[in-house]
Design a protein around this motif. Structure first.
Motif, short mmCIF file in Angstrom:
data_model
loop_
_atom_site.label_atom_id
_atom_site.label_comp_id
_atom_site.label_asym_id
_atom_site.label_seq_id
_atom_site.Cartn_x
_atom_site.Cartn_y
_atom_site.Cartn_z
N ASN A 1 0.82 -1.21 0.00
CA ASN A 1 0.00 0.00 0.00
C ASN A 1 0.85 1.26 0.00
O ASN A 1 1.31 1.70 1.04
CB ASN A 1 -0.90 0.04 1.25
N LYS B 1 1.24 5.39 -0.25
CA LYS B 1 0.42 6.45 0.34
C LYS B 1 -0.74 6.81 -0.58
O LYS B 1 -0.56 7.04 -1.78
CB LYS B 1 1.29 7.68 0.60
N HIS B 2 -1.92 6.90 0.01
CA HIS B 2 -3.14 7.24 -0.75
C HIS B 2 -4.12 7.85 0.23
O HIS B 2 -4.53 7.20 1.19
CB HIS B 2 -3.72 5.99 -1.41
N GLU B 3 -4.49 9.09 0.01
CA GLU B 3 -5.32 9.83 0.96
C GLU B 3 -6.54 10.44 0.27
O GLU B 3 -6.49 10.83 -0.89
CB GLU B 3 -4.50 10.95 1.61
N ALA C 1 -10.60 6.56 0.40
CA ALA C 1 -9.35 6.08 -0.20
C ALA C 1 -9.01 4.66 0.23
O ALA C 1 -8.16 4.02 -0.39
CB ALA C 1 -8.20 7.02 0.15
N VAL D 1 -10.71 4.88 -5.65
CA VAL D 1 -9.84 5.91 -6.21
C VAL D 1 -10.75 6.97 -6.81
O VAL D 1 -11.60 6.67 -7.65
CB VAL D 1 -8.90 5.34 -7.29
N HIS E 1 -8.23 12.73 -4.69
CA HIS E 1 -7.34 11.93 -3.85
C HIS E 1 -5.89 12.27 -4.14
O HIS E 1 -5.53 12.62 -5.27
CB HIS E 1 -7.56 10.43 -4.10
N PHE F 1 -1.87 10.73 -3.89
CA PHE F 1 -1.18 9.45 -3.82
C PHE F 1 0.30 9.64 -4.13
O PHE F 1 0.73 10.70 -4.59
CB PHE F 1 -1.79 8.46 -4.82
N GLU F 2 1.06 8.57 -3.84
CA GLU F 2 2.47 8.54 -4.21
C GLU F 2 2.76 7.26 -4.95
O GLU F 2 2.17 6.21 -4.68
CB GLU F 2 3.36 8.64 -2.97
N ASN G 1 -0.74 3.69 -8.33
CA ASN G 1 0.71 3.50 -8.20
C ASN G 1 1.21 3.03 -9.56
O ASN G 1 0.86 1.93 -9.99
CB ASN G 1 1.03 2.47 -7.11
N LYS H 1 -9.21 0.53 -6.94
CA LYS H 1 -8.29 0.52 -5.82
C LYS H 1 -7.45 -0.75 -5.81
O LYS H 1 -6.25 -0.72 -5.55
CB LYS H 1 -9.08 0.63 -4.50
#
Length: 903
Positions: free
Chosen positions: A540, A542-544, A548, A552, A556, A558-559, A593, A632
């Motif tokens: 996982n 980062k996803h905020e 989330a 998706v 949102h 994300f990294e 990602n 997701k």
């Protein structure tokens, strides 16, 4: 009741209908807003341009409503022209499950589309709106003009939230793809460095050059139910053939799709190398979890039969406290204190007899109801390979607390703890005297009750602060709770086997404790009354943002994060129980990602090195074989499912043999209950949804430092319980100084076959009949292993070279070269801060493949080098290559995933 022969004929007919699209689809498409007459409100909270962006809708508009329904429910009528007589499939694109409705053609009887209908092609928009396609059923129509009517199935004053975008009648199976009509290509914009991946619906041509269906049995279970090896630690087919499982998860929603789409999905999965599917979903009625839903049971039966026909086994995951609408439905005390659906019965199953009666009654109905598509009950069907007893619940996770478990249930548990102490120490009072320095506010010896502490008290952080008496009492509680949990699993397994006649395999649980270092071994010990040890794992990044943990959405953040640079983080690391098969029934590289092309290679490497018996990617979302939205948990996407063939073949065939045991812990349960913990602990790899249950600041790492988490990449890590003498009775730890080079950031399997430079970020599998690399290929430079050299200019991706015929690559007559890079949907966009501004739409785009593969062959030159499309069929045209003295240099096609070399 359908016979086996009749079902096989039906599957063949369905696949024939799916595949015969050469003349073009016969269909009628109409926009919901283009009604001859309608009574939907002129304005609603979800009107196009207000609550929903017009570009997300088929015609830029739709019929919508919100607020209390008027006296006359909103309705619409349409005049349609049907091109030819026959049976049609009717679909609607609508607002999620909202807007249940009645419908009819002409003066026919009214039909009802309920909220329980299965959703597909789910497109989540801002403000919580979701557009989904829903099958409304089949209808027989004559050619010519016909009237079609819909009206919302709501009573006056009831909530009338709804949205209708468009409808379609189709003579052929319809595969929803957003706003695209049957047979319509997805529009896209030329983008330098990217190619479009948009294969047609698979026709399953017998001439396809890449089809792994032959790896499966002609019918799952044809030789009898799955079983364990004599040593107990490996899985076997009914005839004793060793087997590994490459699987996916499928929900009740996918099982609920029309018959022809489920049959298609099963055939597509078999083609990609899948040989077991985990059905993971509720089978209770949505509005009453005290009883099974007959339609959901029928859809499960149909799924099992469809998979069986393709040689695919089923793993049943049917019980999860989250799926119980409200434990008040079951008559469990204390669950009526909050609104319905707000309190799930975590932990209660292990000690509440009423909850257990509901469980066993449901299990009996589930397993003994005859399957109309096979003539067998699930208990008697050898294609049902594994039955899971409980999903993601235990008495040691963070959900074991006074807030989640109501007082009435906690009282019951403490009464049982008191009874346990009284039986062991003659009385509760006598037991409490043993621990004078361990008072509990809820102790009541006179009432026969002993206080039980929450999961937080069963962590290393808490234990480190305990005095001697408190620690001894905490250990007694752990032994009691572990006994309850194991006891329930033993009773449920015996019920399945002895009462219901199930001859397949039983998997008890799959969850984590709050503190793995202290309690993971205890958790797994409770599973040993079953046949298979299981766990879950997610990678996982980062996803905020709102939702989330499971979706998706635009807005949102994300990294991007590559697992190939974090060997301690991938969710495939396990500490196995010696003598038991090990599976990972939920495995995922979460989205968004862009670095996910390493997922299947790292999974295949771990499956082989650690000797795993099965992995199940989470989750297969689409019937047609490829997602149309950014999900997701993506599996049916180009870089994951697209890389299945080579990796599934390598893993299932055992090209990379099982690794040697490099660490073994001989554990004593008395010491575990004494809170001594376990040294060999891998990190808990939660999905984001369940990670939300972990309190902020809770310790997630093992406390014992002498075990290097990279160890599982060098060989097998195992544990045993209470072994008196002989193999496995003593600890073992191999010197891995030559295999783990932390300063150089490199790992190697102790017996060869896998090397990993995690500093650069590239992992390489090297066997006589398969060479594969994944990660930052350009930075790694030319990768040469045996007869293969891979030289890629792609910053990141995966390239695999594998012998389809199982021979060494130097002698193989059929070699597959598989290459995947990075993917995105057309139009997907995010700003510099990682905030999503556009989720995109079909088709998929992939970074162009920029790589050459050099093969040093024996026994003559290549007869043919050909590119294959996404369905494994040869593409006209030649692939650039050169050959000299048995050396073949191939420039991989920039716009293809697969290249076939034939000799």
């Amino acid at each position: 009741m359908a016979s086996r022969r009749r079902w096989g004929w039906w599957v063949a007919c369905v696949l024939g209908a799916v595949c015969d699209l050469s003349a073009g689809p016969v269909h009628v498409w109409w926009e919901a807003e283009d009604a001859a007459g309608e009574s939907f409100p002129a304005a609603s909270a979800f009107a196009a341009g207000r609550g929903v962006p017009p570009e997300a809708l088929s015609g830029g508009d739709w019929l919508s409503s919100s607020g209390p329904s008027p006296e006359d429910s909103p309705s619409a009528v349409y005049e349609l022209e049907v091109p030819e007589a026959g049976e049609y499939r009717l679909w609607v694109r609508k607002f999620y499950k909202h807007g249940p409705m009645h419908w009819r053609f002409g003066s026919g009887a009214w039909q009802t589309l309920t909220r329980a209908a299965a959703l597909t092609d789910r497109n989540r928009l801002p403000r919580g709106v979701e557009l989904s396609w829903v099958s409304m059923g089949r209808v027989e129509l004559g050619a010519g003009r016909v009237r079609f009517e819909v009206k919302l199935a709501v009573q006056p004053g009831e909530d009338s939230v709804s949205g209708l975008d468009c409808f379609v009648l189709s003579r052929e199976p319809f595969f929803p793809r957003g706003t695209l009509r049957p047979g319509e290509p997805a529009p896209w914009v030329e983008e330098p460095g990217w190619f479009v991946f948009d294969p047609p619906i698979d026709g399953f041509s017998p001439d396809a050059a890449l089809d792994l269906r032959h790896l499966n049995e002609s019918e799952a279970g044809e030789h009898g139910p799955l079983r364990r090896s004599e040593a107990g630690d490996e899985l076997r087919l009914g005839d004793g053939t060793p087997v590994r499982f490459w699987g996916v998860n499928v929900s009740h929603n996918q099982a609920g799709h029309p018959d022809e789409l489920v049959v298609f999905m099963a055939r597509r999965l078999a083609k990609l190398g899948v040989n077991m599917v985990r059905f993971h979903g509720p089978i209770w009625a949505d509005d009453d979890t005290s009883k099974l839903d007959p339609r959901r049971l029928d859809r499960l039966h149909h799924l099992v039969a469809s998979l069986k026909a393709q040689g695919i086994y089923t793993n049943l995951s049917w019980y999860f406290p989250v799926w119980i609408r409200d434990a008040g439905d079951l008559g469990l005390a204390g669950y009526d204190a909050k609104p319905a659906g707000k309190r799930k019965p975590f932990g209660v199953l292990f000690f509440n007899e009423k909850a257990q009666r509901h469980y066993f009654d449901t299990l009996r109905e589930l397993m003994t109801t005859p399957n109309p598509y096979t003539g067998l009950s699930l208990a008697k069907d050898p294609a049902v390979g594994i039955v899971e007893l409980c999903n993601e619940d235990n008495l040691f996770f963070w959900t074991f607390n006074r807030k989640t478990v109501p007082s009435a249930q906690w009282d019951l548990l403490e009464a049982r703890f008191g009874a346990h102490l009284a039986e062991k120490y003659s009385s509760v009072e006598a037991a409490l005297r043993r621990w004078p320095g361990a008072k509990h506010a809820r102790d009541d010896a006179g009432a026969g009750r002993a206080g039980v502490s929450e999961a937080a008290a069963m962590t290393g952080e808490a234990v480190d602060k305990m005095n001697r008496d408190e620690r001894a009492r905490a250990g007694e509680q752990v032994a009691f709770l572990a006994g309850l949990q194991r006891g329930f699993y033993a009773r449920a397994a015996a019920y399945l086997r002895d009462e219901l006649g199930f001859a397949g395999l039983v998997s008890a649980g799959n969850w984590y404790p709050a503190d793995p270092a202290l309690m993971d071994a205890v958790e797994r010990w409770t599973y040993t009354v079953g046949d298979v040890i299981d766990r879950h794992g997610y990678f996982n990044p980062k996803h905020e943002g709102e939702g989330a943990t499971y979706s998706v959405r635009v807005g949102h953040r994300f990294e991007d994060r590559p697992a190939v640079r974090e060997p301690g983080r991938p969710p495939v690391l396990t500490n196995q129980v010696a003598g038991y098969p090990q599976i990972i029934s939920e495995l995922g590289w979460s989205n968004p990602n862009r670095y996910r092309a390493d997922a299947t290679l790292l999974t295949a490497a771990a499956l082989s090195t650690q000797g795993l018996d099965g992995v199940f990617f989470f989750s297969w979302n689409m019937h047609s074989g490829i997602d149309t939205v950014t999900n997701k948990f993506p599996v049916s996407v180009p870089v994951v499912a697209g890389s299945f063939p080579a990796m599934a073949l390598m893993a299932r065939r055992g090209d990379l043999p099982v690794g040697p045991v490099v660490v073994h812990e001989a554990l004593r349960t008395a010491e575990l209950f004494g809170l001594e913990g376990s040294a060999a602990v891998t990190e808990a790899a939660y999905d984001a949804f369940r990670a939300a249950d972990v309190p902020a600041g809770a310790a997630m790492e093992g406390r014992v430092e002498r075990f290097d988490p990279f160890t599982a990449w060098t060989g097998r890590v195992t544990r045993s319980f209470d072994t008196a003498a002989g193999p496995g009775s003593e600890d073992l730890q191999v010197n891995l100084s030559g295999a783990i080079d932390r300063p150089g950031k490199k790992i190697a399997r102790i017996d060869g076959g896998l090397t990993w430079d995690y500093g650069v970020g590239v992992a390489v599998i090297d066997t006589p009949n398969c060479v594969a690399a994944a990660g930052f290929l350009k930075e790694a430079g030319a990768i040469e292993r045996g007869p293969v050299e891979v030289d890629s200019a792609n910053v990141y991706g995966q390239v695999a070279v594998i012998a389809l015929d199982g021979r060494p690559l130097t002698q193989s007559k059929r070699i597959l070269i598989q290459a995947v890079t990075q993917e995105k949907l057309e139009g997907f966009a995010a700003d510099r801060d990682g905030r999503i501004t556009d989720l995109g739409r079909p088709p998929w785009k992939l970074r162009e493949v920029r790589a050459t593969v050099t093969l040093r062959l024996e026994g003559g030159p290549a007869r043919r080098v050909v590119a294959l499309d996404g369905n494994g069929e040869a593409v006209p045209g030649s692939v650039e290559r050169s050959a000299e003295d048995g050396t073949l240099v191939i420039t991989l096609p920039r716009d293809r995933l697969y290249t076939l070399v034939e000799r």
